[in-house]
Design a protein around this motif. Structure first.
Motif, PDB file in Angstrom:
ATOM      1  N   GLN A 118      -6.420  -4.948   0.738  1.00 60.21           N
ATOM      2  CA  GLN A 118      -6.333  -3.647   1.359  1.00 60.21           C
ATOM      3  C   GLN A 118      -7.225  -2.691   0.578  1.00 60.21           C
ATOM      4  OE1 GLN A 118      -2.480  -2.047   2.641  1.00 60.21           O
ATOM      5  NE2 GLN A 118      -1.534  -3.848   1.732  1.00 60.21           N
TER       6      GLN A 118
ATOM      7  N   THR B 180      -0.141  -9.873  -7.728  1.00 57.47           N
ATOM      8  CA  THR B 180      -0.860  -8.864  -6.945  1.00 57.47           C
ATOM      9  C   THR B 180      -1.112  -7.645  -7.810  1.00 57.47           C
ATOM     10  OG1 THR B 180       0.197  -9.610  -4.902  1.00 57.47           O
ATOM     11  CG2 THR B 180      -0.768  -7.406  -4.884  1.00 57.47           C
TER      12      THR B 180
ATOM     13  N   TYR C 107      -5.142  -9.758  -4.173  1.00 58.24           N
ATOM     14  CA  TYR C 107      -4.188 -10.872  -4.128  1.00 58.24           C
ATOM     15  C   TYR C 107      -4.978 -12.141  -3.900  1.00 58.24           C
ATOM     16  CZ  TYR C 107      -0.521 -13.955  -2.317  1.00 58.24           C
ATOM     17  OH  TYR C 107       0.320 -15.010  -2.105  1.00 58.24           O
TER      18      TYR C 107
ATOM     19  N   ASN D 219       0.853  -1.169   0.000  1.00 57.03           N
ATOM     20  CA  ASN D 219       0.000   0.000   0.000  1.00 57.03           C
ATOM     21  C   ASN D 219       0.893   1.223   0.000  1.00 57.03           C
ATOM     22  OD1 ASN D 219      -1.805   2.023   0.411  1.00 57.03           O
ATOM     23  ND2 ASN D 219      -2.396   1.410   2.458  1.00 57.03           N
ATOM     24  N   PHE D 220       1.185   1.695  -1.187  1.00 63.31           N
ATOM     25  CA  PHE D 220       2.069   2.845  -1.315  1.00 63.31           C
ATOM     26  C   PHE D 220       1.321   4.137  -1.037  1.00 63.31           C
ATOM     27  CE2 PHE D 220       5.601   1.341  -4.412  1.00 63.31           C
ATOM     28  CZ  PHE D 220       5.800   0.221  -3.643  1.00 63.31           C
TER      29      PHE D 220
ATOM     30  N   PHE E 135      -4.255   5.518  -3.505  1.00 62.69           N
ATOM     31  CA  PHE E 135      -4.513   4.078  -3.465  1.00 62.69           C
ATOM     32  C   PHE E 135      -6.005   3.792  -3.331  1.00 62.69           C
ATOM     33  CE2 PHE E 135      -3.680  -0.272  -2.613  1.00 62.69           C
ATOM     34  CZ  PHE E 135      -4.418  -0.664  -1.511  1.00 62.69           C
TER      35      PHE E 135
ATOM     36  N   GLN F 117      -6.291  -3.196  -3.384  1.00 59.83           N
ATOM     37  CA  GLN F 117      -5.322  -4.168  -3.845  1.00 59.83           C
ATOM     38  C   GLN F 117      -5.922  -5.568  -3.790  1.00 59.83           C
ATOM     39  OE1 GLN F 117      -1.755  -5.331  -1.337  1.00 59.83           O
ATOM     40  NE2 GLN F 117      -0.826  -4.067  -2.921  1.00 59.83           N
TER      41      GLN F 117
END
Lengths: 117, 115
Positions: free
Chosen positions: B56, B31, B50, A104-105, B45, B48
């Motif tokens: 997340q 990912t 996976y 999580n950048f 962001f 995400q």
């Protein structure tokens, strides 16, 4: 919470001169730090990263960055700027929470670098 | 070695419509992360994926949803589009090893314009 600051919106430098693009960060633990470059209408291209070890990191296209833990900085540098280096530069940080898949950048707002011929 | 690919390149929608953006990760990556980059700002962001699960999520409303397929490709769906959803949507791929510092590699992005 993680955060990244890039204090300069714009950096101008003459071709052949050294350049520095500044980045400071805030994380709760030890950071992973990254620099990316974005050319117009393009995605981000990876330049370099700091994980651990030597504080001076060398990356693509002659760029390097210096990690300074006491100043929480990760400034991007190049000894001799090229006109083709003109682009938007982003500093990013990732915290290292355990058992956390992926990355999580958190990105800074970006610095526009203009290299003048 | 194919990098991250995204489709379409550009998209124009009207308010209230729904949109689906697609991403294929770099070869060997499992990912996928999605980011929204508004004009003049850094990427933000979104979420995400996976192992076909959302791992997340950033501070985005439920109108933003996604999916990851068994071949690791991913889709980003946005419902009830707002003018403020106009942005460059970036997909990034990486190896989803826990605790690692694997680099994220970005695609060229999809430019979404909401009228």
């Amino acid at each position: 919470a993680q955060s990244v600051a890039q204090p300069e919106d714009q950096v101008n430098v003459a071709e052949g001169n050294p350049l520095t693009v500044k980045c400071t960060y805030s994380v709760s633990g030890n950071p992973y730090l990254f620099w990316y470059v974005q050319y117009p209408n393009r995605g981000l291209q990876f330049l370099l990263k700091y994980i651990t070890g030597d504080n001076l990191v060398k990356g693509s296209y002659g760029f390097e960055a210096e990690f300074n833990k006491s100043q929480t900085s990760f400034h991007l540098k190049k000894p001799s700027a090229l006109v083709s280096d003109s682009a938007l530069y982003f500093c990013a940080v990732r915290d290292r929470p355990p058992e956390n898949y992926g990355q999580n950048f958190v990105f800074g707002p970006g610095t526009r670098l203009s290299v003048l011929p | 070695d194919a990098g991250v690919t995204q489709s379409p390149t550009h998209l124009i929608k009207t308010r209230g419509q729904q949109v689906t953006l697609r991403c294929s990760p770099k070869s060997g990556h499992d990912t996928v992360s999605w980011y929204q980059q508004a004009l003049g700002q850094g990427p933000q962001f979104i979420f995400q994926y996976y192992e076909e699960e959302e791992r997340q999520r950033g501070n985005f409303p439920d109108r933003f949803s996604g999916h990851q397929f068994p071949n690791y490709s991913s889709e980003l769906n946005v419902n009830a589009l707002l003018l403020g959803d106009s942005a460059l949507y970036l997909c990034a791929s990486s190896l989803g090893t826990s605790g690692s510092a694997d680099t994220q590699y970005f695609g060229p992005g999809t430019r979404l314009t909401v009228l």
